[in-house]
Design a protein around this motif. Structure first.
Motif, PDB file in Angstrom:
ATOM      1  N   HIS A  58       0.856  -1.184   0.000  1.00  0.00           N
ATOM      2  CA  HIS A  58       0.000   0.000   0.000  1.00  0.00           C
ATOM      3  C   HIS A  58       0.894   1.237   0.000  1.00  0.00           C
ATOM      4  O   HIS A  58       1.292   1.728   1.051  1.00  0.00           O
ATOM      5  N   SER A  60       0.441   4.306  -0.569  1.00  0.00           N
ATOM      6  CA  SER A  60      -0.030   5.543   0.074  1.00  0.00           C
ATOM      7  C   SER A  60       0.262   5.524   1.572  1.00  0.00           C
ATOM      8  O   SER A  60       0.484   6.570   2.176  1.00  0.00           O
ATOM      9  N   ARG A  61       0.282   4.354   2.173  1.00  0.00           N
ATOM     10  CA  ARG A  61       0.521   4.286   3.622  1.00  0.00           C
ATOM     11  C   ARG A  61       1.979   4.664   3.945  1.00  0.00           C
ATOM     12  O   ARG A  61       2.243   5.302   4.959  1.00  0.00           O
TER      13      ARG A  61
END
Ligand SMILES: Nc1nc2c(ncn2[C@@H]2O[C@H](COP(=O)(O)OP(=O)(O)OP(=O)(O)O)[C@@H](O)[C@H]2O)c(=O)[nH]1
Length: 296
Positions: A58, A60-61
């Motif tokens: 992920h 974006s994390r």
């Protein structure tokens, strides 16, 4: 499909179940705070993808975790927290987390003699990783200095001696005449070559310090001929003296830096490389040195 439901490809199963060593983003623009200065940096952020059946991580994390670096001074503890956030947001997917930060530190440096000062940049990379729950931090720092060849200096001195013999043959020596000769172009018939040189320091740290400025200062003090910022003639003369008092082959520079870095308690191991961009040759003279602290 509901119009509000977004497809989530990363959550899909991978067609080939295969773990990956490093997955993330490279070259993320980022402001960081070092030594009270807001600096422009780029970051490479990643994690291992240990669940080989997961399609993706992920991104974006990881990106959002970097926000922690915006406002707080950069410390080892902060780097560790960011890496821990990478792992916390990838539970079940990743065991290892990685962060590299590249920046240019700006330091104001005083002139050698005159009451002037100017700015100098130092390329710095900070590499942190949380691997098998062990935290590691490494620094890469470039320091630029001047090196005057000791062999060339000796050869030049011999020519100056020879010129002295020629000019004062069969003449009774008189203090005034010798002094005038030393101040003339005949008194310095040959000059040694010198070059702008660079030391690339790569250190593994121990403890909680991130001693970036301290390491730069220690390296420059060990070399004695750091390149200057603001320079008047008095400063240039002091620089000429510093070079004359610190004649250096690349081997000499590497040994000086080796001894200086070993003295720092913050360092666990290092690899250093010095590069003398020769003015005698069209190629460079290079020396390297490695060291690991003996904990026995
Ligand atoms: N894993 C992965 N993501 C990519 C890649 N290139 C672009 N992305 C995009 O990165 C974006 C952010 O991914 P996620 O962090 O999973 O976004 P998200 O699902 O909205 O966020 P969460 O709900 O926290 O999982 C997605 O739109 C991906 O398409 C890539 O090569 N790999």
């Amino acid at each position: 499909m509901n119009a509000l439901t977004l497809p989530d490809i990363a959550a899909q199963a991978s067609r080939q179940a295969l773990p990956l060593d490093w997955v993330g983003m490279r070259g993320i623009a980022l402001p960081i705070l070092i030594d009270g200065q807001h600096l422009t940096a780029t970051a490479d952020a990643g994690v291992s993808l240990d669940d080989g059946t997961a399609r993706g991580i992920h991104m974006s994390r990881l990106y959002l975790a970097l926000e922690m670096l915006d406002q707080q001074p950069l410390t080892s503890a902060l780097l560790r927290n960011v890496l821990q956030r990478f792992l916390d947001t990838h539970e079940g997917l990743s065991k290892n987390a990685y962060l590299r930060i590249h920046t240019q530190l700006l330091l104001k440096r005083p002139a050698l003699v005159s009451p002037l000062a100017g700015w100098k940049t130092y390329p710095v990379s900070i590499e942190a990783r949380l691997e098998n729950q062990m935290f590691h931090v490494e620094l890469k720092i470039d320091v630029t200095y001047s090196s005057t060849c000791p062999c060339s200096a000796a050869l030049a001195r011999q020519l100056i001696q020879q010129q002295f013999v020629d000019d004062f043959a069969n003449t009774p020596l008189q203090h005034e005449a010798v002094l005038a000769w030393l101040g003339s172009a005949d008194g310095i018939v040959a000059t040694p070559h010198s070059q702008r040189s660079s030391a690339q320091l790569h250190v593994q740290l121990q403890g909680t310090d991130l001693p970036i400025v301290g390491l730069i200062n220690a390296a420059e003090a060990a070399l004695g001929t750091a390149v200057q910022t603001a320079v008047k003639r008095a400063d240039e003369q002091a620089f000429a003296l510093a070079n004359g008092q610190n004649l250096m082959f690349c081997e000499d520079a590497a040994r000086r830096l080796n001894l200086a870095l070993k003295r720092s308690d913050a360092i666990k191991a290092f690899h250093l490389q010095v590069i003398h961009a020769e003015s005698l040759h069209a190629h460079d003279a290079v020396a390297e040195s490695r060291w690991t602290r003996d904990f026995a």
